[in-house]
Motif scaffolding. Structure first.
Motif, PDB file in Angstrom:
ATOM      1  N   GLY A   1       0.797  -1.217   0.000  1.00 50.03           N
ATOM      2  CA  GLY A   1       0.000   0.000   0.000  1.00 50.03           C
ATOM      3  C   GLY A   1       0.823   1.256   0.000  1.00 50.03           C
ATOM      4  N   ASP A   2       0.118   2.394   0.109  1.00 52.12           N
ATOM      5  CA  ASP A   2       0.808   3.685   0.265  1.00 52.12           C
ATOM      6  C   ASP A   2       0.975   3.937   1.761  1.00 52.12           C
ATOM      7  N   SER A   3       1.549   5.085   2.115  1.00 46.98           N
ATOM      8  CA  SER A   3       1.863   5.258   3.536  1.00 46.98           C
ATOM      9  C   SER A   3       0.607   5.375   4.400  1.00 46.98           C
ATOM     10  N   LEU A   4      -0.482   5.943   3.871  1.00 42.42           N
ATOM     11  CA  LEU A   4      -1.708   6.014   4.675  1.00 42.42           C
ATOM     12  C   LEU A   4      -2.328   4.621   4.824  1.00 42.42           C
TER      13      LEU A   4
ATOM     14  N   LYS B   1      12.298   4.016   7.163  1.00 48.05           N
ATOM     15  CA  LYS B   1      12.169   3.952   8.619  1.00 48.05           C
ATOM     16  C   LYS B   1      10.948   4.672   9.186  1.00 48.05           C
ATOM     17  N   PHE B   2      10.600   5.849   8.626  1.00 47.58           N
ATOM     18  CA  PHE B   2       9.478   6.577   9.233  1.00 47.58           C
ATOM     19  C   PHE B   2       8.198   5.750   9.175  1.00 47.58           C
ATOM     20  N   MET B   3       8.087   4.885   8.166  1.00 46.66           N
ATOM     21  CA  MET B   3       6.882   4.052   8.038  1.00 46.66           C
ATOM     22  C   MET B   3       6.860   3.005   9.155  1.00 46.66           C
TER      23      MET B   3
ATOM     24  N   VAL C   1       1.562  11.883 -11.768  1.00 46.23           N
ATOM     25  CA  VAL C   1       2.705  12.277 -10.927  1.00 46.23           C
ATOM     26  C   VAL C   1       2.306  12.337  -9.451  1.00 46.23           C
ATOM     27  N   HIS C   2       3.328  12.220  -8.605  1.00 45.97           N
ATOM     28  CA  HIS C   2       3.135  12.312  -7.151  1.00 45.97           C
ATOM     29  C   HIS C   2       3.164  13.790  -6.755  1.00 45.97           C
ATOM     30  N   PRO C   3       2.382  14.200  -5.723  1.00 44.61           N
ATOM     31  CA  PRO C   3       2.402  15.625  -5.333  1.00 44.61           C
ATOM     32  C   PRO C   3       3.727  16.094  -4.725  1.00 44.61           C
ATOM     33  N   GLU C   4       4.680  15.190  -4.506  1.00 50.74           N
ATOM     34  CA  GLU C   4       6.014  15.633  -4.059  1.00 50.74           C
ATOM     35  C   GLU C   4       6.802  16.267  -5.207  1.00 50.74           C
ATOM     36  N   CYS C   5       6.257  16.216  -6.436  1.00 46.41           N
ATOM     37  CA  CYS C   5       6.928  16.851  -7.580  1.00 46.41           C
ATOM     38  C   CYS C   5       6.710  18.364  -7.525  1.00 46.41           C
TER      39      CYS C   5
HETATM   40  P1  13P Z   1       2.753   7.648  -0.552  1.00 43.91           P
HETATM   41  O1  13P Z   1       2.154   8.189   0.690  1.00 43.91           O
HETATM   42  O2  13P Z   1       2.068   8.089  -1.783  1.00 43.91           O
HETATM   43  O3  13P Z   1       2.893   6.178  -0.464  1.00 43.91           O
HETATM   44  O4  13P Z   1       4.224   8.261  -0.704  1.00 43.91           O
HETATM   45  C1  13P Z   1       5.242   8.005   0.157  1.00 43.91           C
HETATM   46  C2  13P Z   1       6.491   8.537  -0.345  1.00 43.91           C
HETATM   47  O5  13P Z   1       7.511   8.430   0.297  1.00 43.91           O
HETATM   48  C3  13P Z   1       6.505   9.197  -1.630  1.00 43.91           C
HETATM   49  O6  13P Z   1       7.793   9.501  -2.006  1.00 43.91           O
END
Ligand code: 13P
Ligand code: SF4
Length: 313
Positions: free
Chosen positions: A39-42, A63-65, A203-207
């Motif tokens: 999954g994703d982090s949430l 690690k943060f996960m 794209v991911h919003p970290e872009c």
């Molecule tokens: P997600 O929450 O989309 O899984 O992203 C985690 C992350 O580290 C993206 O770089």
């Protein structure tokens, strides 16, 4: 062949031990294949909280996960196959910096991205992930009756939130970013679009904002995965603006579609620090404390509140 043999040894060990394996979409595909949950982090935080009843959780992610899973399960053993798998973005923010921002902006709620250390989360009012950052920010603004919010450590995600919600985000710090997603440039997307004119850009919003503006879809890893999953038959080509692992997962689950990585450098070497050999070792030595992620009780209790708040959104 060696991979298949190791995978089968791991599955065998797993069935004999009281273990759940969680893996993020950015994990090497051979790890994703044998995980109990992907999954994703949430999503993985929710699973860690509600769907794991084993004594041990092996977290194949950064690690943060694993720290978040540990804070949510203080009575369980959370193991990480490679304890050196850290997210460099988390290093952009320290608890001292958060306290300084709080002092300078006293009436602003503190929103901390899940990609942060446990002691930074402990200073937050609420945490968020890329899946719920907009909802969390709207909630924090209303609940704290403020015009703006403190947001860190990802300045690109803060900018995305500000653009979508219209709520001013004060970035903690001004230029925190992901070293993988910030490598993606508008020219990469333009080049890829020329080669694949019918492809949808995800794209991911970290872009950066310039990159996001060229995308058809912006979202967390799970959002992108679900977009492809539910796409129509005609929508069969995608340019993936995030880490390679997600593309590999899509290829495996939806083989009738075509995928291109937006930039060949989109590989998170920290996520790739785990491998099947390490996983096998941890399953054979679940009580080796070198692989256990444990947060000091005082910090874990303080960080639990903003993490729990995050899970309500
Ligand atoms: P997600 O929450 O989309 O899984 O992203 C985690 C992350 O580290 C993206 O770089
Ligand atoms: Fe951290 Fe970026 Fe890797 Fe995600 S992709 S874990 S934000 S370094």
């Amino acid at each position: 062949m060696i991979i298949k043999k190791l995978q089968s040894t791991i599955l065998d060990l797993k069935s004999k031990n009281d273990v759940t394996i969680l893996a993020h979409y950015y994990q090497p595909i051979e790890i994703q294949e044998i995980a109990d949950h992907i999954g994703d982090s949430l999503g993985l935080s929710r699973i860690a909280k509600d769907k794991t009843n084993t004594e041990y959780i092996i977290f194949a992610g950064v690690k943060f996960m694993a720290e978040t899973a540990s804070i949510l399960n203080q009575d369980k053993h959370i193991l990480i196959p490679n304890p050196e798998s850290c997210c460099p973005m988390a290093r952009f923010l320290t608890p001292e910096k958060v306290l300084e921002f709080k002092k300078n902006y006293p009436n602003n709620p503190v929103i901390v991205y899940i990609n942060s250390t446990a002691d930074v989360k402990a200073e937050a009012d609420i945490c968020c992930t890329s899946s719920n950052c907009v909802e969390v920010t709207k909630y924090a603004k209303d609940n704290y009756n403020s015009d703006s919010v403190l947001f860190g450590p990802d300045a690109n995600l803060a900018d995305y939130v500000e653009q979508i919600s219209g709520i001013k985000t004060i970035k903690m710090p001004e230029k925190g970013h992901c070293i993988v997603h910030s490598q993606l440039k508008p020219s990469d997307l333009k080049n890829m679009k020329e080669k694949h004119p019918n492809a949808k850009i995800l794209v991911h919003p970290e872009c950066s904002r310039e990159v996001r503006e060229l995308a058809d879809v912006i979202g967390s890893t799970a959002h992108m995965y679900n977009y492809v999953k539910t796409s129509s038959k005609e929508e069969d080509e995608f340019i993936i603006g995030t880490e390679l692992g997600l593309l590999e997962r899509m290829k495996m689950d939806f083989p009738n579609k075509k995928y291109t990585l937006a930039n060949e450098k989109m590989i998170c070497y920290n996520m790739k620090k785990h491998n099947l050999e390490l996983l096998e070792y941890v399953l054979n030595h679940p009580d080796d404390k070198n692989f256990e992620v444990k947060i000091p009780k005082k910090i874990a209790e303080k960080a639990l509140k903003p993490i729990d708040q995050m899970l309500n959104h």
